[in-house]
Design an enzyme around this catalytic site. Sequence first.
Site, PDB file in Angstrom:
ATOM      1  N   LYS A   3       4.035 -11.608   3.672  1.00  0.00           N
ATOM      2  CA  LYS A   3       2.667 -12.284   3.083  1.00  0.00           C
ATOM      3  C   LYS A   3       1.992 -11.659   2.356  1.00  0.00           C
ATOM      4  CE  LYS A   3      -0.104  -8.376   3.361  1.00  0.00           C
ATOM      5  NZ  LYS A   3      -0.819  -8.333   2.343  1.00  0.00           N
ATOM      6  N   SER A  60       0.645  -1.047  -0.012  1.00  0.00           N
ATOM      7  CA  SER A  60      -0.303  -0.459  -0.586  1.00  0.00           C
ATOM      8  C   SER A  60       0.848   0.728   0.187  1.00  0.00           C
ATOM      9  CB  SER A  60      -0.933  -0.060   1.311  1.00  0.00           C
ATOM     10  OG  SER A  60      -0.416  -0.472   2.441  1.00  0.00           O
ATOM     11  N   GLU A 101      -9.243 -10.041   4.532  1.00  0.00           N
ATOM     12  CA  GLU A 101      -9.942  -7.988   3.974  1.00  0.00           C
ATOM     13  C   GLU A 101     -11.277  -8.327   3.524  1.00  0.00           C
ATOM     14  OE1 GLU A 101      -8.650  -4.305   1.815  1.00  0.00           O
ATOM     15  OE2 GLU A 101      -6.779  -6.478   2.056  1.00  0.00           O
TER      16      GLU A 101
END
Length: 270
Positions: free
Chosen positions: A111, A43, A180
């Site tokens: 991740k 992000s 998510e």
Amino acid sequence: MPTVRDLKAKAGDEPITMLTAYDAPTASIIDEAGTDIILVGDSLGNTSLGYETTLPVTVDDMVRHTAAVARVTDDALVVADMPFLSIGVDEAASVENAGRMLKEADAQAVKLECGPHTVELTEKLVQLGIPVMAHLGLTPQHVNQYGGYPRQGTEQEAAERILELAEAHADAGAFSLVLEHVPANLAADITRALEIPTIGIGAGPDCDGQVLVIDDVVGLSEWAPSFSKQFGNVRAEMESAVDDYVSAVEDGAFPADEHSHEEGDLEELY
């Protein structure tokens, strides 16, 4: 500093806290607050590099920012996101890219945005000593496939597929799972089904932990998703400070006498 073993032991016992960070000053604040995990998320493409999506973020970007975070982190577990196309295309390249996060950037884990193609890779990475945090539900690297960032797992078949993939990655050795933008009741079911901790973002209160993007938490973002919460208003503070600086320079109020000094022994040069 907690290990992945410590985090797994917290499942169902004590809530796990996780926040993103992309630079040393922010990571230091998050670490000092006692946060369990710092995620150096891809992000950073949106928050720090000026991109509209995470897709342009490179492995070198992630190594650089993860290393900055790791240098100042003493207590939190540092997890590095694997950016778009850095894993899943070729196994050898995937292993090398993930390994760089530990070897060069000093992360403790990586991740992966997951799918059927990452089950075997997860097992391989774990076998090689690279701890894996899985990520299911809304996976932002699929933005072009989704046509945006819609909720996932809202239909029965899709929900069952997410559960199956969650169990497969847990069996492959993932130490935790990010969920998510999925229904809260689906996240609760998956949390009950797994022995590894789940960490929710827009997935309701029944996960073993929660994660948010730091820019949303402190109020630095111009826009934030509906499932986040602003706990501060750093953007307004920064705007006010910068406005005051510009005005002070233009008005001649800065620098004042206390912000500079004269050396009496210097002769006038001009």
